[in-house]
Design a protein around this motif. Structure first.
Motif, PDB file in Angstrom:
ATOM      1  N   ALA A  25       0.832  -1.208   0.000  1.00  0.00           N
ATOM      2  CA  ALA A  25       0.000   0.000   0.000  1.00  0.00           C
ATOM      3  C   ALA A  25       0.865   1.255   0.000  1.00  0.00           C
ATOM      4  CB  ALA A  25      -0.923  -0.006   1.211  1.00  0.00           C
ATOM      5  N   ALA A  26       1.983   1.235   0.737  1.00  0.00           N
ATOM      6  CA  ALA A  26       2.879   2.395   0.774  1.00  0.00           C
ATOM      7  C   ALA A  26       3.642   2.539  -0.535  1.00  0.00           C
ATOM      8  CB  ALA A  26       3.851   2.266   1.943  1.00  0.00           C
ATOM      9  N   ALA A  27       4.019   1.420  -1.158  1.00  0.00           N
ATOM     10  CA  ALA A  27       4.772   1.479  -2.410  1.00  0.00           C
ATOM     11  C   ALA A  27       3.917   2.015  -3.552  1.00  0.00           C
ATOM     12  CB  ALA A  27       5.314   0.094  -2.758  1.00  0.00           C
ATOM     13  N   VAL A  28       2.667   1.593  -3.606  1.00  0.00           N
ATOM     14  CA  VAL A  28       1.768   2.061  -4.670  1.00  0.00           C
ATOM     15  C   VAL A  28       1.273   3.476  -4.380  1.00  0.00           C
ATOM     16  CG1 VAL A  28      -0.443   1.640  -5.811  1.00  0.00           C
ATOM     17  CG2 VAL A  28       1.091  -0.272  -5.316  1.00  0.00           C
ATOM     18  N   ASP A  29       0.928   3.739  -3.114  1.00  0.00           N
ATOM     19  CA  ASP A  29       0.465   5.049  -2.651  1.00  0.00           C
ATOM     20  C   ASP A  29      -0.856   5.444  -3.311  1.00  0.00           C
ATOM     21  OD1 ASP A  29       0.544   7.359  -1.121  1.00  0.00           O
ATOM     22  OD2 ASP A  29       1.648   8.482  -2.644  1.00  0.00           O
ATOM     23  N   ASP A  30      -0.810   5.742  -4.593  1.00  0.00           N
ATOM     24  CA  ASP A  30      -2.011   6.144  -5.322  1.00  0.00           C
ATOM     25  C   ASP A  30      -2.218   5.185  -6.489  1.00  0.00           C
ATOM     26  OD1 ASP A  30      -4.117   7.384  -6.579  1.00  0.00           O
ATOM     27  OD2 ASP A  30      -2.932   9.035  -7.394  1.00  0.00           O
ATOM     28  N   PRO A  31      -3.179   4.255  -6.408  1.00  0.00           N
ATOM     29  CA  PRO A  31      -3.379   3.281  -7.500  1.00  0.00           C
ATOM     30  C   PRO A  31      -3.682   3.934  -8.840  1.00  0.00           C
ATOM     31  CG  PRO A  31      -4.611   2.629  -5.533  1.00  0.00           C
ATOM     32  CD  PRO A  31      -4.114   4.023  -5.286  1.00  0.00           C
ATOM     33  N   GLY A  32      -4.286   5.120  -8.823  1.00  0.00           N
ATOM     34  CA  GLY A  32      -4.660   5.786 -10.060  1.00  0.00           C
ATOM     35  C   GLY A  32      -3.495   6.285 -10.884  1.00  0.00           C
ATOM     36  N   ARG A  33      -2.288   6.300 -10.306  1.00  0.00           N
ATOM     37  CA  ARG A  33      -1.148   6.817 -11.077  1.00  0.00           C
ATOM     38  C   ARG A  33      -0.632   5.794 -12.087  1.00  0.00           C
ATOM     39  NH1 ARG A  33       4.233   5.890  -8.674  1.00  0.00           N
ATOM     40  NH2 ARG A  33       4.101   4.507  -6.884  1.00  0.00           N
ATOM     41  N   PHE A  34      -1.102   4.550 -11.997  1.00  0.00           N
ATOM     42  CA  PHE A  34      -0.747   3.535 -12.979  1.00  0.00           C
ATOM     43  C   PHE A  34      -1.919   3.350 -13.932  1.00  0.00           C
ATOM     44  CE2 PHE A  34       1.785   2.462  -9.237  1.00  0.00           C
ATOM     45  CZ  PHE A  34       3.052   2.361  -9.793  1.00  0.00           C
ATOM     46  N   ARG A  35      -1.655   3.526 -15.212  1.00  0.00           N
ATOM     47  CA  ARG A  35      -2.734   3.428 -16.196  1.00  0.00           C
ATOM     48  C   ARG A  35      -3.267   2.012 -16.301  1.00  0.00           C
ATOM     49  NH1 ARG A  35      -3.033   2.869 -21.857  1.00  0.00           N
ATOM     50  NH2 ARG A  35      -0.778   2.638 -21.972  1.00  0.00           N
ATOM     51  N   ARG A  36      -2.363   1.036 -16.195  1.00  0.00           N
ATOM     52  CA  ARG A  36      -2.751  -0.380 -16.263  1.00  0.00           C
ATOM     53  C   ARG A  36      -2.135  -1.117 -15.082  1.00  0.00           C
ATOM     54  NH1 ARG A  36      -0.250  -1.540 -22.059  1.00  0.00           N
ATOM     55  NH2 ARG A  36       1.495  -0.714 -20.840  1.00  0.00           N
ATOM     56  N   SER A  37      -2.839  -2.103 -14.596  1.00  0.00           N
ATOM     57  CA  SER A  37      -2.323  -2.874 -13.462  1.00  0.00           C
ATOM     58  C   SER A  37      -1.053  -3.626 -13.822  1.00  0.00           C
ATOM     59  CB  SER A  37      -3.383  -3.862 -12.964  1.00  0.00           C
ATOM     60  OG  SER A  37      -4.478  -3.178 -12.387  1.00  0.00           O
ATOM     61  N   ARG A  38      -0.926  -4.042 -15.075  1.00  0.00           N
ATOM     62  CA  ARG A  38       0.252  -4.803 -15.463  1.00  0.00           C
ATOM     63  C   ARG A  38       1.522  -3.957 -15.494  1.00  0.00           C
ATOM     64  NH1 ARG A  38      -0.901  -6.262 -21.841  1.00  0.00           N
ATOM     65  NH2 ARG A  38      -0.952  -4.125 -22.650  1.00  0.00           N
ATOM     66  N   ASP A  39       1.374  -2.623 -15.389  1.00  0.00           N
ATOM     67  CA  ASP A  39       2.552  -1.765 -15.290  1.00  0.00           C
ATOM     68  C   ASP A  39       3.293  -1.981 -13.970  1.00  0.00           C
ATOM     69  OD1 ASP A  39       1.980  -0.695 -17.748  1.00  0.00           O
ATOM     70  OD2 ASP A  39       0.945   1.055 -16.954  1.00  0.00           O
ATOM     71  N   LEU A  40       2.630  -2.598 -12.982  1.00  0.00           N
ATOM     72  CA  LEU A  40       3.283  -2.844 -11.694  1.00  0.00           C
ATOM     73  C   LEU A  40       4.482  -3.766 -11.831  1.00  0.00           C
ATOM     74  CD1 LEU A  40       2.696  -2.025  -8.680  1.00  0.00           C
ATOM     75  CD2 LEU A  40       1.001  -1.312 -10.346  1.00  0.00           C
ATOM     76  N   GLY A  41       4.429  -4.691 -12.792  1.00  0.00           N
ATOM     77  CA  GLY A  41       5.552  -5.599 -12.994  1.00  0.00           C
ATOM     78  C   GLY A  41       6.826  -4.860 -13.335  1.00  0.00           C
TER      79      GLY A  41
END
Length: 337
Positions: free
Chosen positions: A230-246
């Motif tokens: 949760a701290a690493a992502v902070d704001d989920p909306g800043r990633f356009r696609r979930s697969r960008d997390l990889g």
């Protein structure tokens, strides 16, 4: 006319440079590295359309402080800025760096980065402190083990109750060794107490968070992993696609292409190393300890069958990061089926 500013920040002082649309310098000044002092310095020049500075230790505090003062600040990637600044000036000085950053702000030749919120940085500080303390505990235990083995004593696992008893027994009656053992054991006890206190804080924070509660519905995800993610992502909306997390967490293959050369190597290992390690551990727990029916586990075991278990863990860690981001973004719970 539009104006743009560059800030070269250090711990004590910040170099401020303001340029116009044509690149002419209209204001230069050195001030202290506080949001109020920087805002006061910028107030001496015409209002700026964009204010640019690099990532660094001071970036979170200054960014949120300047945003609160209503200034249009943008934080940019320091590695990209370094390459651009190197080509703009022969000599590296604070003044030239500030001018170079102002020209980057003017041309738009930069990549803005997300500055995490201060609460997220506070959580990351707690997790990093725990990691350091655990490392100190392991170092002390290895030192105790190394001192004992000189006298022919092999100690059991450090987390077992017999570890301390055998260590003290090995040093009985030996001048010097006894004092060394007692000092190391006392330091270990203090570190263990500090780790326990941090673990209690982490557990309390995770239980109070609905986001962490949602993430902990995934098998193998505990308080530490949920809070860290949760701290690493902070704001989920800043990633356009979930697969960008990889890619963000360095869990995608590194690629190098130049002419006839096209090489795909191991994972890039960019981003948050601690978060990547925690996801790998969750993947290992899911594959080796979780006994329930889980399609995600079956998918990873199929990879292990045709490749290796290590690659299966990495692939599962990447898939878990994608799923966890989607859960944060859509407010859903994990479904085992």
């Amino acid at each position: 006319m539009e104006y743009f500013a560059g800030l070269d920040i250090s711990m004590e002082e910040t170099r401020v440079c303001v340029v116009d649309r044509e690149g002419a310098v209209v204001h230069e000044e050195k001030t202290t590295s506080t949001p109020e002092a920087i805002a006061a310095s910028l107030a001496k020049a015409p209002s700026c359309r964009r204010i640019v500075f690099e990532t660094g230790r001071m970036a979170p505090m200054l960014y949120h402080g300047l945003v609160a003062l209503g200034l249009p600040v943008v934080c940019i990637e320091s590695r990209q800025a370094y390459q651009a600044l190197k080509s703009l000036a022969t000599h590296k000085t604070d003044r030239n760096d500030a001018r170079g950053l102002a020209h980057l702000a003017r041309t738009g030749f930069f990549k803005p980065v997300h500055v995490k919120s201060l609460p997220a940085h506070a959580v990351r500080a707690l997790i990093n402190a725990r990691k350091k303390l655990v490392g100190q505990r392991v170092m002390l235990e290895n030192q105790i083990r190394g001192l004992a083995v000189v006298f022919g004593v092999r100690l059991p696992r450090a987390l077992s109750p017999a570890f301390i008893k055998q260590a003290l027994r090995a040093s009985e009656g030996i001048t010097g060794l006894s004092a060394a053992m007692e000092g190391l054991i006392a330091a270990r006890a203090a570190v263990l107490s500090a780790v326990a206190a941090i673990d209690a804080d982490i557990k309390k924070m995770a239980k109070a968070s609905t986001i962490c509660g949602r993430l902990m519905t995934i098998p193998g995800v505990g308080h530490l992993t949920a809070l860290a993610f949760a701290a690493a992502v902070d704001d989920p909306g800043r990633f356009r696609r979930s697969r960008d997390l990889g890619a963000y967490l360095g869990l995608v293959p590194r690629r190098f292409q130049s002419g006839e050369v096209d090489y795909t190597g191991s994972i890039s290992k960019c981003g948050d190393r601690r978060m990547r390690t925690l996801l790998y551990e969750v993947a290992n727990v899911m594959l080796t300890r979780y006994r329930g029916a889980l399609k995600l586990k079956d998918w990873a075991l199929a990879i292990a069958k045709r490749s290796t278990m290590r690659k299966a863990r990495i692939a599962l860690a990447r898939r878990l990061a994608i799923i966890m981001h989607a859960m944060l973004r859509h407010g859903t719970l994990f479904k085992a089926a």
